[in-house]
Design an enzyme around this catalytic site. Structure first.
Site, PDB file in Angstrom:
ATOM      1  N   LYS A  47      34.093  49.133  41.066  1.00 31.50           N
ATOM      2  CA  LYS A  47      33.491  48.589  39.961  1.00 31.50           C
ATOM      3  C   LYS A  47      34.356  47.926  39.125  1.00 31.50           C
ATOM      4  CE  LYS A  47      30.373  52.537  39.696  1.00 31.50           C
ATOM      5  NZ  LYS A  47      30.064  53.556  38.703  1.00 31.50           N
ATOM      6  N   GLY A  48      35.589  48.123  39.393  1.00 32.76           N
ATOM      7  CA  GLY A  48      36.713  47.564  38.433  1.00 32.76           C
ATOM      8  C   GLY A  48      36.594  46.121  38.402  1.00 32.76           C
ATOM      9  N   GLU A 103      40.868  42.295  43.077  1.00 33.69           N
ATOM     10  CA  GLU A 103      40.914  43.646  42.616  1.00 33.69           C
ATOM     11  C   GLU A 103      41.231  43.525  41.104  1.00 33.69           C
ATOM     12  OE1 GLU A 103      40.392  46.642  42.674  1.00 33.69           O
ATOM     13  OE2 GLU A 103      40.953  47.520  44.571  1.00 33.69           O
ATOM     14  N   ASP A 107      47.677  49.864  42.127  1.00 40.32           N
ATOM     15  CA  ASP A 107      48.724  51.008  41.704  1.00 40.32           C
ATOM     16  C   ASP A 107      49.493  51.410  42.819  1.00 40.32           C
ATOM     17  OD1 ASP A 107      48.058  51.889  38.940  1.00 40.32           O
ATOM     18  OD2 ASP A 107      46.112  52.400  39.728  1.00 40.32           O
ATOM     19  N   LYS A 135      51.041  47.389  39.467  1.00 39.29           N
ATOM     20  CA  LYS A 135      52.098  48.024  39.046  1.00 39.29           C
ATOM     21  C   LYS A 135      53.213  47.975  40.012  1.00 39.29           C
ATOM     22  CE  LYS A 135      49.028  50.999  36.145  1.00 39.29           C
ATOM     23  NZ  LYS A 135      48.560  52.369  35.865  1.00 39.29           N
TER      24      LYS A 135
END
Length: 183
Positions: A47-48, A103, A107, A135
């Site tokens: 969902k991001g 996206e 991470d 990141k």
């Protein structure tokens, strides 16, 4: 939602709405140039990626096809579980298509690495990745990401589609979540 409604939940604001919009416009222009003369299927990871995907394709001055995929490796925690599940697969056949995965954040890279391999197995002409945030210090696997909005430290961030336990997605900025919220 405004920052004043959640200020006690955040330690700081990393990127304002205006900074995000400017960076997304730059990414859109770069993608447009790279895909000149080619059709592209933009695949958002639910969902991001809803916010970045919507703003990215609206900033582009070319026709694009869109599809969505939902995968999960988080649950309700703050760390990847390492086990990837497809919750919603694509509706589009990828054979011979140029695919751009969009996206919200990378991470460890484990989920995205799995997803890219999965999509490449479906016979596309190409598969590239665009992410708003990455990141680098959290990476557990090497993954080639062609378009990166911002590289950030290994902190838990929310807003602009990013959530903690399905909250904070509707913030129009990106902030660092205070540890007392998720500890």
């Amino acid at each position: 939602m405004e920052a004043s409604h959640v200020e006690s939940d955040l330690t700081n604001i990393l990127y304002t709405k205006e900074e995000i919009q400017a960076r997304v416009a730059e990414l859109a222009a770069e993608i447009e140039k790279d895909y000149e003369g080619r059709d592209v299927l933009v695949v958002g990871v639910l969902k991001g990626a809803v916010m970045i995907m919507a703003d990215l394709v609206r900033a582009m001055n070319k026709h694009v096809s869109m599809d969505w995929m939902a995968v999960s490796s988080y649950g309700s925690g703050t760390k990847s579980s390492g086990v990837v599940r497809i919750l919603k697969d694509l509706d589009t056949d990828l054979m011979g298509k140029h695919v751009l995965i969009v996206e919200d954040i990378i991470d460890s890279g484990l989920t995205l690495s799995w997803l890219k391999t999965n999509l490449e197995s479906r016979g596309p002409a190409s598969v590239e990745i665009c992410t708003l945030l990455r990141k680098p210090d959290a990476a557990k696997v090497q993954i080639d990401v062609k378009y990166v909005g911002y590289e950030i430290p290994t902190e838990f961030v929310v807003g602009y589609g990013l959530d903690y336990d399905e909250k904070y997605r509707n913030l129009d900025f990106i902030g660092t979540l205070a540890p007392h919220v998720y500890s």
